[in-house]
Design a protein around this motif. Structure first.
Motif, mmCIF file in Angstrom:
data_model
loop_
_atom_site.group_PDB
_atom_site.id
_atom_site.type_symbol
_atom_site.label_atom_id
_atom_site.label_comp_id
_atom_site.label_asym_id
_atom_site.label_seq_id
_atom_site.Cartn_x
_atom_site.Cartn_y
_atom_site.Cartn_z
ATOM 1 N N SER A 326 0.830 -1.207 0.000
ATOM 2 C CA SER A 326 0.000 0.000 0.000
ATOM 3 C C SER A 326 0.861 1.252 0.000
ATOM 4 O O SER A 326 0.531 2.253 -0.644
ATOM 5 C CB SER A 326 -0.925 -0.011 1.224
ATOM 6 O OG SER A 326 -0.158 -0.091 2.419
ATOM 7 N N THR A 328 3.981 1.474 -1.254
ATOM 8 C CA THR A 328 4.597 1.581 -2.576
ATOM 9 C C THR A 328 3.597 2.090 -3.613
ATOM 10 O O THR A 328 3.915 2.945 -4.445
ATOM 11 C CB THR A 328 5.150 0.215 -2.998
ATOM 12 O OG1 THR A 328 6.087 -0.244 -2.013
ATOM 13 C CG2 THR A 328 5.844 0.297 -4.345
ATOM 14 N N ARG A 329 2.384 1.576 -3.563
ATOM 15 C CA ARG A 329 1.364 2.011 -4.528
ATOM 16 C C ARG A 329 0.979 3.464 -4.312
ATOM 17 O O ARG A 329 0.750 4.205 -5.277
ATOM 18 C CB ARG A 329 0.135 1.107 -4.402
ATOM 19 C CG ARG A 329 0.372 -0.322 -4.872
ATOM 20 C CD ARG A 329 -0.751 -1.226 -4.431
ATOM 21 N NE ARG A 329 -0.510 -2.615 -4.803
ATOM 22 C CZ ARG A 329 -1.144 -3.649 -4.274
ATOM 23 N NH1 ARG A 329 -2.057 -3.449 -3.334
ATOM 24 N NH2 ARG A 329 -0.857 -4.871 -4.665
ATOM 25 N N SER A 332 3.653 5.644 -5.844
ATOM 26 C CA SER A 332 3.582 5.619 -7.310
ATOM 27 C C SER A 332 2.395 6.420 -7.833
ATOM 28 O O SER A 332 2.522 7.209 -8.777
ATOM 29 C CB SER A 332 3.492 4.164 -7.778
ATOM 30 O OG SER A 332 3.370 4.095 -9.173
ATOM 31 N N ARG A 333 1.231 6.257 -7.221
ATOM 32 C CA ARG A 333 0.048 6.987 -7.681
ATOM 33 C C ARG A 333 0.203 8.493 -7.454
ATOM 34 O O ARG A 333 -0.233 9.305 -8.293
ATOM 35 C CB ARG A 333 -1.185 6.461 -6.945
ATOM 36 C CG ARG A 333 -1.573 5.046 -7.357
ATOM 37 C CD ARG A 333 -2.517 4.417 -6.359
ATOM 38 N NE ARG A 333 -2.852 3.035 -6.717
ATOM 39 C CZ ARG A 333 -3.389 2.153 -5.894
ATOM 40 N NH1 ARG A 333 -3.678 2.511 -4.646
ATOM 41 N NH2 ARG A 333 -3.643 0.928 -6.293
#
Length: 428
Positions: A326, A328-329, A332-333
Motif C-alpha cells: 500500500s 509503494t502504490r 507511485s500513484r
C-alpha cells in the motif's frame, strides 16, 4: 416491382455425424463396422466470428510496450551483474574530485536512468499535448467554448511536502532493508570463518583427516548455496561443482532447500568426528578445565550452526516480505497524478516551458523512487560472489599454513627446552 437483393452474409459450417448404415445388399457383401456419415451444410448467420480490429489493437499495444519492455530487460541485466568489494584504489576513485564528471559521462549506460525512459517520455508527451492544446485555444484555432487548461498552484504548494516525505520514507525503508541484508551476510561469513578455524585447530587425529577435509568443503559451500538461494537465476551446480564431490552435489541439488541440506552435512560430520575419545580422556584424567574447554568448543560449534540458521531466516524474510505494498502504490500513484497535472498548474507562469519543467521533475522524482525500488531487494546489490570467494580463500590458506605454523611452533618449543637445564637454570 423489383425485389430487393439480400446482402451476402457470413456463413458458419456445422457438421452433423450419424452412425446410420444402410442394410441394402447386406447378404451379398461382408458386414463391416459401421462408419459415421458426415453431413455438412452451411447456415447463414448475421454475426461475424472474427474481430477485424483485434490485429491493429494488438499491434498498437506491442508498439506501446516496446520501450518499457526494453527498459525492463536492461534493468534485469543490471540486477544480475556481479558486484565487487571495494579496495583502496576503488575508495580513492570513489572520493575523487572528478567523480561528478565521471558519473555524468556514464549516464547513458546507467540502468537507473535507462529505466526512467518510459515514464519520463510519457509525462513529457502529456506536457507537449497540453501545451499544444492551450496554445491552439489561445490563438483561436479552436472554437471559443474550448477552455484553457489552467489551475492555481496553491494545491501543489500544499501537497509538495507530503510527496517529499513519501519519497524520503520510501527510500529510507529500502535502505534499512539493504543494511539488514548486509549485516546478515556479515554474520554468515564471520561464522563460516570461525567454524572452519575451530575445525582446523580442534581435529588433530589422522584417521579423521578425510572427514575433516569434507567438513571444510561443506563449510565453504554453505555461503555459496545461500547466495544461490537468495539470488534468482544463479547457477547452483556450476558454483558448487568445485567445492563438493559428485555424490554430495547430487544430494544437494535434489534437495528442496539447499542451504539447510548443507547444514545437515555439517552437523552430521561434526557428530561423526571422534570427539568422544577426547572427552573420555579428559574424564579419566579429571581435568575439569580441559573438559570445560571441550564443552565450550561444542557450544561454539552449535552457535555457529545457529548463526547459519539465523542467516537463512533473515534472508528469506527479506526476500518474501517487501515494504508494505500500500505504501509503494501510494507513492507511485502520487507521483503519476502529480506529473499528469503539473503542466496545467504551471501553464500561466511558464507556458511552453512546462515541457522541460515536466521533464526535469519527472526525471528527478522518479529517479529517487527507482533507487528505492532497486535497493528494496538487497542481495543483488551486495558483492556476494566476492564475499564467498574471500571466505574460501581464507579457509584454504588456513589449511595450507596449518602444518607450517605448527612446525615452526614446535621448533621454538624445542629450542627453548634445549636452552634450559632440568633444574631451571640455562646451560652455560
Amino acid at each position: 416491382m423489383a425485389q430487393p437483393t439480400n446482402p451476402i452474409k457470413p456463413t458458419t459450417r456445422i457438421s452433423i455425424s450419424s452412425n446410420f448404415t444402410p442394410n441394402t445388399f447386406s447378404k451379398l457383401h461382408p458386414t463391416f463396422p459401421p462408419k459415421p456419415i458426415t453431413i455438412s451444410f452451411k447456415v447463414l448467420s448475421s454475426s461475424s466470428p472474427t474481430n477485424p480490429s483485434s490485429s491493429p489493437t494488438k499491434t498498437l499495444i506491442s508498439i506501446l510496450r516496446a520501450i518499457p519492455d526494453w527498459a525492463d530487460r536492461i534493468k534485469e541485466r543490471g540486477m544480475k551483474k556481479n558486484r565487487t568489494l571495494y579496495n583502496h584504489q576503488k575508495w580513492v576513485d570513489h572520493r575523487s574530485s572528478l567523480r561528478h564528471v565521471r558519473h555524468l559521462l556514464s549516464s547513458p549506460s546507467s540502468r537507473v536512468i535507462l529505466s526512467l525512459i518510459p515514464p519520463v517520455i510519457a509525462f513529457t508527451s502529456v506536457a507537449v499535448v497540453i501545451a499544444s492544446y492551450n496554445s491552439a485555444v489561445s490563438m483561436h484555432w479552436l472554437p471559443e467554448f474550448y477552455p484553457v487548461l489552467r489551475a492555481s498552484s496553491l494545491p501543489y504548494q500544499l501537497t509538495a511536502p507530503a510527496l517529499a516525505l513519501l519519497l524520503v520514507f520510501r527510500t529510507e525503508a529500502s535502505y534499512s532493508r539493504f543494511e539488514e541484508g548486509r549485516k546478515a551476510w556479515t554474520k554468515v561469513i564471520a561464522g563460516t570463518n570461525d567454524l572452519a578455524r575451530q575445525v582446523i585447530a580442534g581435529v588433530e587425529s589422522s584417521s579423521d583427516a578425510p572427514l575433516k577435509k569434507a567438513l571444510l568443503q561443506y563449510i565453504m559451500a554453505f555461503p555459496v548455496s545461500l547466495k544461490c538461494h537468495v539470488i534468482y537465476g544463479s547457477d547452483v551446480e556450476g558454483d558448487l561443482r568445485n567445492l563438493l564431490e559428485i555424490d554430495d552435489l547430487m544430494v544437494v541439488l535434489n534437495s528442496k532447500h539447499r542451504p539447510r541440506c548443507i547444514i545437515q552435512f555439517i552437523s552430521q560430520s561434526l557428530q561423526m568426528l571422534k570427539m568422544e575419545e577426547a572427552r573420555r580422556h579428559m574424564l579419566d584424567t579429571l581435568k575439569i578445565s580441559d573438559y570445560s574447554l571441550f564443552k565450550t568448543f561444542r557450544k561454539r560449534q552449535e552457535s555457529k550452526i545457529s548463526c547459519f540458521h539465523e542467516g537463512i531466516g533473515v534472508c528469506e524474510q527479506l526476500i518474501g516480505t517487501p515494504i508494505p505494498l500500500s505504501y509503494t502504490r501510494l507513492t507511485s500513484r502520487f507521483l503519476v497524478l502529480w506529473h499528469l497535472t503539473l503542466p496545467i498548474i504551471l501553464w500561466d507562469d511558464c507556458h511552453w516551458i512546462v515541457v522541460p519543467a515536466t521533464f526535469v521533475s519527472a526525471a528527478s522524482l522518479f529517479c529517487i523512487e527507482e533507487v528505492g525500488v532497486l535497493i528494496e531487494e538487497p542481495f543483488p546489490m551486495l558483492a556476494l560472489d566476492d564475499l564467498c570467494n574471500v571466505a574460501q580463500r581464507n579457509i584454504q590458506e588456513a589449511v595450507a599454513s596449518e602444518n607450517r605454523i605448527q612446525a615452526l611452533l614446535n621448533a621454538k618449543i624445542k629450542i627453548h627446552s634445549e636452552q634450559h637445564s632440568s633444574n631451571g637454570h640455562p646451560n652455560l
